[in-house]
Enzyme design. Sequence first.
Site, PDB file in Angstrom:
ATOM      1  N   ASP A   1       0.821  -5.388  12.883  1.00  0.00           N
ATOM      2  CA  ASP A   1      -0.477  -5.798  13.443  1.00  0.00           C
ATOM      3  C   ASP A   1      -1.391  -6.350  12.337  1.00  0.00           C
ATOM      4  O   ASP A   1      -2.265  -7.177  12.590  1.00  0.00           O
ATOM      5  CB  ASP A   1      -1.183  -4.598  14.086  1.00  0.00           C
ATOM      6  CG  ASP A   1      -0.271  -3.784  14.990  1.00  0.00           C
ATOM      7  OD1 ASP A   1      -0.478  -3.800  16.202  1.00  0.00           O
ATOM      8  OD2 ASP A   1       0.677  -3.145  14.468  1.00  0.00           O
TER       9      ASP A   1
ATOM     10  N   PHE B   1       1.829  -2.079   8.820  1.00  0.00           N
ATOM     11  CA  PHE B   1       2.016  -2.261  10.269  1.00  0.00           C
ATOM     12  C   PHE B   1       1.910  -3.761  10.528  1.00  0.00           C
ATOM     13  O   PHE B   1       1.001  -4.417  10.007  1.00  0.00           O
ATOM     14  CB  PHE B   1       0.913  -1.559  11.064  1.00  0.00           C
ATOM     15  CG  PHE B   1       1.030  -0.060  11.142  1.00  0.00           C
ATOM     16  CD1 PHE B   1       1.507   0.560  12.293  1.00  0.00           C
ATOM     17  CD2 PHE B   1       0.636   0.736  10.082  1.00  0.00           C
ATOM     18  CE1 PHE B   1       1.594   1.941  12.380  1.00  0.00           C
ATOM     19  CE2 PHE B   1       0.724   2.123  10.156  1.00  0.00           C
ATOM     20  CZ  PHE B   1       1.205   2.725  11.314  1.00  0.00           C
TER      21      PHE B   1
ATOM     22  N   SER C   1      -5.569  -4.536   0.795  1.00  0.00           N
ATOM     23  CA  SER C   1      -5.984  -5.924   0.573  1.00  0.00           C
ATOM     24  C   SER C   1      -4.840  -6.826   1.011  1.00  0.00           C
ATOM     25  O   SER C   1      -4.147  -7.410   0.186  1.00  0.00           O
ATOM     26  CB  SER C   1      -6.283  -6.164  -0.912  1.00  0.00           C
ATOM     27  OG  SER C   1      -7.210  -5.236  -1.428  1.00  0.00           O
ATOM     28  N   GLU C   2      -4.649  -6.950   2.315  1.00  0.00           N
ATOM     29  CA  GLU C   2      -3.471  -7.693   2.784  1.00  0.00           C
ATOM     30  C   GLU C   2      -3.478  -9.146   2.335  1.00  0.00           C
ATOM     31  O   GLU C   2      -2.423  -9.714   2.050  1.00  0.00           O
ATOM     32  CB  GLU C   2      -3.349  -7.602   4.304  1.00  0.00           C
ATOM     33  CG  GLU C   2      -2.701  -6.305   4.795  1.00  0.00           C
ATOM     34  CD  GLU C   2      -3.619  -5.097   4.745  1.00  0.00           C
ATOM     35  OE1 GLU C   2      -4.818  -5.282   4.481  1.00  0.00           O
ATOM     36  OE2 GLU C   2      -3.143  -3.971   4.956  1.00  0.00           O
TER      37      GLU C   2
ATOM     38  N   GLU D   1       0.840  -1.194   0.000  1.00  0.00           N
ATOM     39  CA  GLU D   1       0.000   0.000   0.000  1.00  0.00           C
ATOM     40  C   GLU D   1       0.880   1.251   0.000  1.00  0.00           C
ATOM     41  O   GLU D   1       1.750   1.384   0.859  1.00  0.00           O
ATOM     42  CB  GLU D   1      -0.920  -0.019   1.227  1.00  0.00           C
ATOM     43  CG  GLU D   1      -1.935  -1.156   1.147  1.00  0.00           C
ATOM     44  CD  GLU D   1      -2.471  -1.611   2.498  1.00  0.00           C
ATOM     45  OE1 GLU D   1      -2.411  -0.839   3.475  1.00  0.00           O
ATOM     46  OE2 GLU D   1      -2.941  -2.759   2.575  1.00  0.00           O
TER      47      GLU D   1
ATOM     48  N   HIS E   1      -1.979  -0.864  16.418  1.00  0.00           N
ATOM     49  CA  HIS E   1      -0.896  -0.411  15.538  1.00  0.00           C
ATOM     50  C   HIS E   1       0.455  -0.412  16.247  1.00  0.00           C
ATOM     51  O   HIS E   1       1.443   0.026  15.671  1.00  0.00           O
ATOM     52  CB  HIS E   1      -1.146   1.010  15.022  1.00  0.00           C
ATOM     53  CG  HIS E   1      -2.092   1.105  13.866  1.00  0.00           C
ATOM     54  ND1 HIS E   1      -3.408   0.755  13.947  1.00  0.00           N
ATOM     55  CD2 HIS E   1      -1.910   1.522  12.589  1.00  0.00           C
ATOM     56  CE1 HIS E   1      -3.998   0.956  12.778  1.00  0.00           C
ATOM     57  NE2 HIS E   1      -3.108   1.417  11.931  1.00  0.00           N
TER      58      HIS E   1
HETATM   59  C1  LIG Z   1      -5.871  -3.871   7.320  1.00  0.00           C
HETATM   60  C2  LIG Z   1      -5.245  -2.527   7.260  1.00  0.00           C
HETATM   61  N1  LIG Z   1      -4.417  -2.231   6.229  1.00  0.00           N
HETATM   62  C3  LIG Z   1      -3.840  -1.021   6.158  1.00  0.00           C
HETATM   63  C4  LIG Z   1      -4.069  -0.084   7.116  1.00  0.00           C
HETATM   64  C5  LIG Z   1      -3.354   1.256   7.063  1.00  0.00           C
HETATM   65  N2  LIG Z   1      -4.315   2.293   6.738  1.00  0.00           N
HETATM   66  C6  LIG Z   1      -4.913   3.003   7.701  1.00  0.00           C
HETATM   67  S1  LIG Z   1      -6.026   4.051   7.100  1.00  0.00           S
HETATM   68  C7  LIG Z   1      -5.695   3.590   5.521  1.00  0.00           C
HETATM   69  C8  LIG Z   1      -6.430   4.234   4.405  1.00  0.00           C
HETATM   70  C9  LIG Z   1      -7.891   4.016   4.527  1.00  0.00           C
HETATM   71  O1  LIG Z   1      -8.534   4.681   3.521  1.00  0.00           O
HETATM   72  P1  LIG Z   1     -10.094   4.796   3.495  1.00  0.00           P
HETATM   73  O2  LIG Z   1     -10.725   3.476   3.774  1.00  0.00           O
HETATM   74  O3  LIG Z   1     -10.461   5.444   2.235  1.00  0.00           O
HETATM   75  O4  LIG Z   1     -10.454   5.733   4.742  1.00  0.00           O
HETATM   76  P2  LIG Z   1     -10.032   7.239   5.014  1.00  0.00           P
HETATM   77  O5  LIG Z   1      -8.777   7.197   5.818  1.00  0.00           O
HETATM   78  O6  LIG Z   1      -9.886   7.924   3.716  1.00  0.00           O
HETATM   79  O7  LIG Z   1     -11.145   7.804   5.838  1.00  0.00           O
HETATM   80  C10 LIG Z   1      -4.721   2.615   5.485  1.00  0.00           C
HETATM   81  C11 LIG Z   1      -4.188   2.010   4.269  1.00  0.00           C
HETATM   82  C12 LIG Z   1      -4.901  -0.436   8.199  1.00  0.00           C
HETATM   83  N3  LIG Z   1      -5.130   0.394   9.213  1.00  0.00           N
HETATM   84  N4  LIG Z   1      -5.486  -1.653   8.237  1.00  0.00           N
END
Ligand SMILES: Cc1ncc(C[n+]2csc(CCOP(=O)(O)OP(=O)(O)O)c2C)c(N)n1
Lengths: 331, 354
Positions: free
Chosen positions: A84, A82, A58-59, A29, A129
């Site tokens: 986690d 992360f 999409s882990e 990502e 996290h």
């Molecule tokens: C399973 C997972 N993968 C990656 C992350 C890291 N991460 C935190 S927020 C985020 C983006 C999320 O985007 P969106 O769903 O559009 O929500 P927004 O932050 O824009 O409100 C990512 C990749 C996470 N917290 N959990």
Amino acid sequence: MAELTYRQAIAAALAQEMARDERVVLLGEDVASGGVFKTTTGLRERFGPDRVWNTPISEQAIAGAAMGAAMAGLRPVAEIMFSDFYATCWDQVANEIPKVRYMTGGQLSMPLVLRGANGSGGLGFGSQHGQSVENWAMCVPGIKIASPATPAEAFGLLAAAIRDNDPVIVFEHKALYSRKEQCPDDEHVIPLGRAAVVRPGRDCTLVALSITVGICLAAADELATHGIEAEVIDLRTLVPLDAAAVLASVARTSRLVVVEENPGQLGWGASIAAIAAQEAFYDLTAPVIRISGGNVPLPVAASLEAEVDVSVPRVVAGVRALLGQLRQSTG
Amino acid sequence: MSHEAASASDGAGPPGVPSDPDVPSDPDVPSDPDVPDLYARMSYLRAFEERADSLYRQGMIHGPVHLGLGHEAIAIGAASVLRHDDYSIGTYRGHAHALARGAPPEAVLAELLGRAGGICAGKGGSMHITSTEHGYYGSYAIVGAHLPIACGLAWAARIRHTSQVTACFFGDGATNIGAFHEAVNLAAVWRLPVVFVCENNWYMEYTPIADVIPVALPAADRAAAYGLDRIIVDGNDVQAVRRVVGSAVAAARGGQGPSLIEAHTYRLKGHSAADGGAYRPADEVARWRERDPLLRTRKGLLQAGLPAAALDEIDRQARDDLIAMTERVLAQPAPDPATAWTDVWDDGGWQWRN
Ligand SMILES: Cc1ncc(C[n+]2csc(CCOP(=O)(O)OP(=O)(O)O)c2C)c(N)n1
Ligand SMILES: [Mg+2]
């Protein structure tokens, strides 16, 4: 010698290996824009879109695609932002990736790396996290585990992980990313499975990993002012484990303290302690002590986080108690 | 590996935000008598998040903070159509959803500032704000995790025939994780009283959503796969959100099963308070600033004849209230370190062995 931060060392190791072997590809990502921890900065620009792929959140797809590509002969390095989040792709990580060589009778190999930010380090990342999860992986035979403590280690262990023909998870510590150090200029690889004695001492052995290496070194400085000379071992990798280095040190010092950041409940330190109990019993003159993170989910408020995180004072107190300088043990 | 394939999957081109998808936009002039009140609530959220942003930048908040600046109309519009005993659930970007349900701002601020009066006792921090007392069953920081949980809340309501509805808020990026698809499918198959609200702000952290989905709209264009209607709402129009979420909630309460709503919005700031958001083109940011939900509602109210001074007073009161509140919260002690060892188990403790 170039001075690199831990995060720059990771990018540099990736660049070194990508330049050396065109089968090395990156996915994860935001990795194309350098990643949220800036560990893949400049790689997309240098190696192009065929080598550095941004993924959706999409882990399972990330870990699974890394696996498939490895089966087909590439050497993917997947970022799990992360650690986690390994829980969200645990099927691929625990049931598929480590098993396929064995269960196919050696028909397939799995030269892939999963890497990302791990650990607490007092940064306020909290229960979802901020965990240190090396031990999640350590209970699954078939996964190698590296946890660098310094920029040079981050560079060298990642390079070795990429060259390894087996799956390796590299747990980078998020509280170390901005740490700076001289790193060798020429090709730099640190073999997996070789611990380092980072401070010699005769009174007790402190076994450390990743962030706890620095904690133990600071504790050893303070212990020296109390007349205690602690030897500090940086394990660097948990699998393969350099048990011989630990046992040799215990033979010299006769006391063993294992310092881990994760909760003590089934932490990796338990395996070290068990090995010492079985194989160094007659060298030991005191019980083996484990100092670990608290057996609670990680809280965020600084006052609570400091209470449960491993710290220099806790290591100092634990060692002094072990050597009879203090009455109560804080293990 | 073809170059074309690479470009198609993570397009190197400029971030694509459709200029104006087929959003049924209401005229901004209020037809709803509650609009002045909705404005005041949004104004309070705005002031709260701006306060949080500034405290973060002063180094007073430990750990990451994700602001709902720009998303206010969704939180307020949706909360305004929920019954007091309905459930809602959200993400790390959750301050607004907790406050919108009535969580006490002082306790939320204390949680952010790591003080003893924190709504989660200092253990959750910004990413896990929760107020079950107000129906807000938590903020979850693993993307997608709470969609299946929302199904469970709704399932419990169905089993108990309580007619409670669950509203579940998540981002555009979350539609790419397996849990989204499993949860929406389960909700549809079990006809669960859940309203999924995708807050499409067009970015998952630094990556434009268009780069990582094969369709134009992350939630709406997937709805058909689960037998659900394609519902899009202008998420910066509080009246529209209220109407669209309101009818989905009524349907869920009436036993007609789940809805999947895609609300279009935009972050006024970066992904987290530590992120400057430099990857977003300036003209795109400017375009969305014009669609700021507060400005729009304000404009409508002015057109309807409300004096500007009255609206200024609402904004000023919110800011003043938060300044005074910050002082009070900062005067609180930090949580007692001994409390780090409470509440792992139902017996109040943490021990795992004797
Ligand atoms: C399973 C997972 N993968 C990656 C992350 C890291 N991460 C935190 S927020 C985020 C983006 C999320 O985007 P969106 O769903 O559009 O929500 P927004 O932050 O824009 O409100 C990512 C990749 C996470 N917290 N959990
Ligand atoms: Mg988003």
